[in-house]
Design a protein around this motif. Structure first.
Motif, PDB file in Angstrom:
ATOM      1  N   VAL A 290       0.786  -1.205  -0.242  1.00 51.89           N
ATOM      2  CA  VAL A 290       0.116  -0.025  -0.117  1.00 51.89           C
ATOM      3  C   VAL A 290       0.871   1.652  -0.038  1.00 51.89           C
ATOM      4  CG1 VAL A 290      -1.458   1.087   1.227  1.00 51.89           C
ATOM      5  CG2 VAL A 290      -1.639  -1.717   1.458  1.00 51.89           C
ATOM      6  N   ILE A 291       0.455   2.276  -0.859  1.00 51.63           N
ATOM      7  CA  ILE A 291       1.145   3.409  -1.552  1.00 51.63           C
ATOM      8  C   ILE A 291       0.139   4.829  -0.918  1.00 51.63           C
ATOM      9  CG2 ILE A 291       3.499   2.665  -2.537  1.00 51.63           C
ATOM     10  CD1 ILE A 291       2.018   4.016  -5.277  1.00 51.63           C
ATOM     11  N   HIS A 292       0.508   5.680  -0.447  1.00 48.22           N
ATOM     12  CA  HIS A 292      -0.218   6.981  -0.401  1.00 48.22           C
ATOM     13  C   HIS A 292       0.711   8.080  -0.206  1.00 48.22           C
ATOM     14  CE1 HIS A 292      -3.123   9.355   1.694  1.00 48.22           C
ATOM     15  NE2 HIS A 292      -1.779  10.280   2.241  1.00 48.22           N
ATOM     16  N   ASN A 293       0.640   8.717  -1.419  1.00 52.26           N
ATOM     17  CA  ASN A 293       0.991   9.398  -2.069  1.00 52.26           C
ATOM     18  C   ASN A 293       2.522   9.343  -2.468  1.00 52.26           C
ATOM     19  OD1 ASN A 293      -1.026  11.902  -1.641  1.00 52.26           O
ATOM     20  ND2 ASN A 293       0.154  12.265   0.063  1.00 52.26           N
ATOM     21  N   ASP A 294       3.680   9.646  -2.063  1.00 49.02           N
ATOM     22  CA  ASP A 294       5.088   9.192  -2.698  1.00 49.02           C
ATOM     23  C   ASP A 294       5.913   8.247  -1.529  1.00 49.02           C
ATOM     24  OD1 ASP A 294       5.476  10.558  -0.260  1.00 49.02           O
ATOM     25  OD2 ASP A 294       7.267  12.126  -1.198  1.00 49.02           O
ATOM     26  N   LYS A 295       4.575   7.519  -0.834  1.00 44.40           N
ATOM     27  CA  LYS A 295       5.841   6.967   0.499  1.00 44.40           C
ATOM     28  C   LYS A 295       4.713   5.420   0.202  1.00 44.40           C
ATOM     29  CE  LYS A 295       7.975  10.484   2.771  1.00 44.40           C
ATOM     30  NZ  LYS A 295       8.468  10.910   4.543  1.00 44.40           N
ATOM     31  N   ILE A 296       5.310   4.404   0.421  1.00 45.86           N
ATOM     32  CA  ILE A 296       4.828   2.985   1.710  1.00 45.86           C
ATOM     33  C   ILE A 296       4.899   2.989   2.564  1.00 45.86           C
ATOM     34  CG2 ILE A 296       5.563   0.833   1.385  1.00 45.86           C
ATOM     35  CD1 ILE A 296       8.101   1.396  -0.440  1.00 45.86           C
ATOM     36  N   GLU A 297       3.449   3.010   3.241  1.00 49.23           N
ATOM     37  CA  GLU A 297       2.147   2.874   3.647  1.00 49.23           C
ATOM     38  C   GLU A 297       2.116   1.751   4.850  1.00 49.23           C
ATOM     39  OE1 GLU A 297      -2.527   3.638   3.810  1.00 49.23           O
ATOM     40  OE2 GLU A 297      -1.519   5.803   4.394  1.00 49.23           O
ATOM     41  N   SER A 298       2.345   0.491   3.857  1.00 45.24           N
ATOM     42  CA  SER A 298       2.078  -0.518   4.115  1.00 45.24           C
ATOM     43  C   SER A 298       2.452  -1.739   3.286  1.00 45.24           C
ATOM     44  CB  SER A 298       0.949  -0.644   5.759  1.00 45.24           C
ATOM     45  OG  SER A 298      -0.229  -0.750   4.313  1.00 45.24           O
ATOM     46  N   VAL A 299       3.142  -3.125   4.238  1.00 43.30           N
ATOM     47  CA  VAL A 299       3.535  -3.460   3.268  1.00 43.30           C
ATOM     48  C   VAL A 299       3.521  -5.612   4.364  1.00 43.30           C
ATOM     49  CG1 VAL A 299       6.126  -3.877   2.800  1.00 43.30           C
ATOM     50  CG2 VAL A 299       5.773  -4.678   2.086  1.00 43.30           C
ATOM     51  N   GLY A 300       2.915  -6.428   3.323  1.00 41.07           N
ATOM     52  CA  GLY A 300       3.001  -7.982   3.979  1.00 41.07           C
ATOM     53  C   GLY A 300       1.754  -8.567   3.568  1.00 41.07           C
ATOM     54  N   LYS A 301       1.434  -9.522   3.968  1.00 44.36           N
ATOM     55  CA  LYS A 301       0.854 -10.418   3.608  1.00 44.36           C
ATOM     56  C   LYS A 301      -1.033 -10.465   5.002  1.00 44.36           C
ATOM     57  CE  LYS A 301       1.559 -15.117   3.469  1.00 44.36           C
ATOM     58  NZ  LYS A 301       1.705 -15.199   1.259  1.00 44.36           N
ATOM     59  N   ASN A 302      -1.159  -9.449   5.353  1.00 45.43           N
ATOM     60  CA  ASN A 302      -2.168  -9.140   6.216  1.00 45.43           C
ATOM     61  C   ASN A 302      -2.647  -7.604   6.693  1.00 45.43           C
ATOM     62  OD1 ASN A 302      -2.928 -12.103   6.502  1.00 45.43           O
ATOM     63  ND2 ASN A 302      -1.316 -12.092   7.829  1.00 45.43           N
ATOM     64  N   VAL A 303      -2.016  -7.605   5.265  1.00 46.91           N
ATOM     65  CA  VAL A 303      -2.603  -6.159   5.390  1.00 46.91           C
ATOM     66  C   VAL A 303      -3.856  -5.075   5.299  1.00 46.91           C
ATOM     67  CG1 VAL A 303      -1.870  -3.588   4.219  1.00 46.91           C
ATOM     68  CG2 VAL A 303      -0.037  -5.520   4.379  1.00 46.91           C
ATOM     69  N   LYS A 304      -4.124  -4.862   6.237  1.00 44.27           N
ATOM     70  CA  LYS A 304      -5.488  -3.728   5.745  1.00 44.27           C
ATOM     71  C   LYS A 304      -5.438  -2.988   4.910  1.00 44.27           C
ATOM     72  CE  LYS A 304      -9.436  -0.987   8.316  1.00 44.27           C
ATOM     73  NZ  LYS A 304     -10.060  -0.425  10.116  1.00 44.27           N
ATOM     74  N   ILE A 305      -6.394  -2.884   4.035  1.00 40.49           N
ATOM     75  CA  ILE A 305      -6.450  -2.268   3.088  1.00 40.49           C
ATOM     76  C   ILE A 305      -7.554  -0.762   3.055  1.00 40.49           C
ATOM     77  CG2 ILE A 305      -6.672  -1.571   0.445  1.00 40.49           C
ATOM     78  CD1 ILE A 305      -6.239  -4.739   0.088  1.00 40.49           C
ATOM     79  N   PRO A 306      -6.849   0.354   2.926  1.00 42.16           N
ATOM     80  CA  PRO A 306      -7.797   1.656   3.130  1.00 42.16           C
ATOM     81  C   PRO A 306      -9.075   1.816   2.387  1.00 42.16           C
ATOM     82  CG  PRO A 306      -5.224   2.158   3.133  1.00 42.16           C
ATOM     83  CD  PRO A 306      -5.596   0.881   2.728  1.00 42.16           C
ATOM     84  N   ALA A 307     -10.223   2.252   2.997  1.00 43.84           N
ATOM     85  CA  ALA A 307     -11.191   2.191   2.202  1.00 43.84           C
ATOM     86  C   ALA A 307     -11.242   2.859   1.026  1.00 43.84           C
ATOM     87  CB  ALA A 307     -13.068   2.740   3.131  1.00 43.84           C
ATOM     88  N   GLU A 308     -10.382   4.013   0.858  1.00 43.65           N
ATOM     89  CA  GLU A 308      -9.912   4.862  -0.138  1.00 43.65           C
ATOM     90  C   GLU A 308      -8.887   4.415  -1.165  1.00 43.65           C
ATOM     91  OE1 GLU A 308      -7.025   6.868   2.939  1.00 43.65           O
ATOM     92  OE2 GLU A 308      -8.647   5.261   3.069  1.00 43.65           O
ATOM     93  N   ALA A 309      -8.348   3.586  -0.741  1.00 45.07           N
ATOM     94  CA  ALA A 309      -7.390   3.233  -1.958  1.00 45.07           C
ATOM     95  C   ALA A 309      -7.906   2.455  -3.232  1.00 45.07           C
ATOM     96  CB  ALA A 309      -6.967   2.141  -1.391  1.00 45.07           C
ATOM     97  N   GLN A 310      -7.207   2.875  -4.653  1.00 44.53           N
ATOM     98  CA  GLN A 310      -7.289   2.255  -5.333  1.00 44.53           C
ATOM     99  C   GLN A 310      -6.750   0.527  -5.372  1.00 44.53           C
ATOM    100  OE1 GLN A 310      -5.310   4.180  -8.666  1.00 44.53           O
ATOM    101  NE2 GLN A 310      -6.629   3.150 -10.010  1.00 44.53           N
TER     102      GLN A 310
END
Length: 402
Positions: free
Chosen positions: A27-47
């Motif tokens: 998961v990336i937000h703007n210019d940075k990596i927000e989270s990474v892994g196998k059990n990552v919660k995907i933000p509701a607003e994410a594409q």
């Protein structure tokens, strides 16, 4: 203002050369990596982008580049001309025109979108660029290859390293130095003058020495260019308490024992020579045995450096075209160089050299969103690079839906 979140699912994440996750989420937000892994919660607003098993690797870093900075054309004068120049052309600077540590790369930089696209296609996301002219060359800058941004966002570090070489510049027709021995003597003299100046033992200001002393805490990179010059550069560094990062010549395999004793980190070009045409017996006589041996052994240089536990990174420097980079690297891999070591030499090692391991080199939360999406290992000939994301911005190389 950019404000976007993107989640890549069902991906093979090569977080670092030693850590790979299958069926993972980035998961990336703007210019940075927000989270990474196998059990990552995907933000509701994410594409959400389903990669269907495709791979994500950290994008590559080139430590030795002239990207976006033009070098001057060769000056017309030489030591045999009637107007040979023996004195410096500038007042208030060092007495030799080929010592110019004062240029800031930022002041000479102009983003080159065409060249950036060539580098993006090869998997690069960041380059460390500088003004490639002179014996003492001033500082370099760390630049993102984001073609859709601005210099304000692309320039990651305006003063990233200080550069030196044994080759005098094109900006002046000043004759001295005329030899390698003269270049070494000039560098040594300059170090001694800079130390004397720092102690306050002068009355007149020298803008070159002041700039050099201001850059002494930066990473020091010197263009040596061949195995014996590697040793000469390290000897200068030892004399003045400097551990250089050395741009080698690709012939280090011929003297690995002494190269290892330098304890230096190397920047290694992979501009291996092409096979000689020996189909004509008469022309074949003009190819020396030593040249044939170099053609045969150069691609083994990377494996032999690694086997000797000599740390190095790779560069596109010396290649006629960036397009040659992967073909040459594949030759080295065919000669036994490990692809995981190739990835480290293009990601974690250059990031560590520049002191940017907290921002670049791996796919970890908080770091810059610089990565490539591929069909597999990027160092295999059959692999396709689909996209190169720099600072969270997508650059399409090949369509993923074909």
């Amino acid at each position: 203002v950019k404000n976007s979140t993107t989640a890549f699912i069902n991906a093979t994440l090569v977080i670092s050369p030693a850590k790979v996750l299958n069926d993972a989420v980035l998961v990336i937000h703007n210019d940075k990596i927000e989270s990474v892994g196998k059990n990552v919660k995907i933000p509701a607003e994410a594409q959400v982008i389903d990669l269907n098993g495709k791979s994500i690797y950290p994008s590559f870093i080139d430590l030795y580049s002239g990207f976006g900075i033009a070098t001057p054309k060769r000056h017309g004068g030489n030591r045999f001309s009637s107007g040979a120049q023996y004195v410096a052309s500038r007042s208030g600077y060092y007495w030799n025109d080929h010592v110019r540590p004062e240029p800031d790369a930022v002041t000479k930089f102009k983003f080159d979108a065409k060249k950036a696209n060539e580098l993006l296609k090869a998997g690069f996301g960041v380059v460390n660029t500088h003004y490639q002219d002179g014996i003492v060359r001033g500082n370099g800058m760390l630049v993102s290859l984001d073609t859709k941004g601005t210099d304000a966002s692309r320039i990651l570090e305006p003063r990233s390293a200080q550069y030196l070489s044994f080759s005098k510049g094109f900006q002046s027709s000043q004759v001295y130095p005329t030899s390698l021995m003269g270049s070494i003597a000039l560098i040594r003299q300059f170090y001694m003058d800079a130390a004397w100046y720092a102690q306050g033992n002068v009355e007149k200001r020298d803008l070159s020495i002041e700039a050099f002393n201001a850059n002494r805490n930066l990473v020091q990179i010197i263009d040596a260019g061949k195995k014996l010059n590697n040793l000469r550069a390290d000897k200068i560094g030892d004399e003045f308490g400097v551990q250089y990062v050395i741009l080698g010549g690709g012939d280090e395999y011929e003297d690995l024992e002494n190269i290892k004793k330098t304890n230096a980190t190397y920047i290694i070009p992979i501009n291996f020579r092409a096979a000689y045409d020996v189909s004509d017996p008469l022309m074949a006589d003009y190819v020396s045995l030593s040249d044939m041996r170099k053609w045969n052994q150069e691609p083994s240089n990377l494996k032999r450096l690694k086997d000797s536990e000599i740390e190095f990174t790779l560069t596109t420097h010396g290649l006629k075209s960036v397009n040659e980079f992967h073909k040459q690297l594949q030759r080295a891999i065919a000669f036994g160089f490990n692809p995981d070591d190739a990835l480290a030499a293009l990601t974690t090692i250059p990031a560590r050299i520049l002191g940017k391991s907290n921002e670049l080199g791996t796919l970890e939360a908080g770091k810059k969103a610089n990565f490539i999406i591929t069909s597999g290992n990027p160092f295999e000939a059959k692999t396709v690079i689909y996209e190169n994301w720099t600072l969270g911005t997508k650059h399409e190389i090949n369509a993923m839906d074909k």
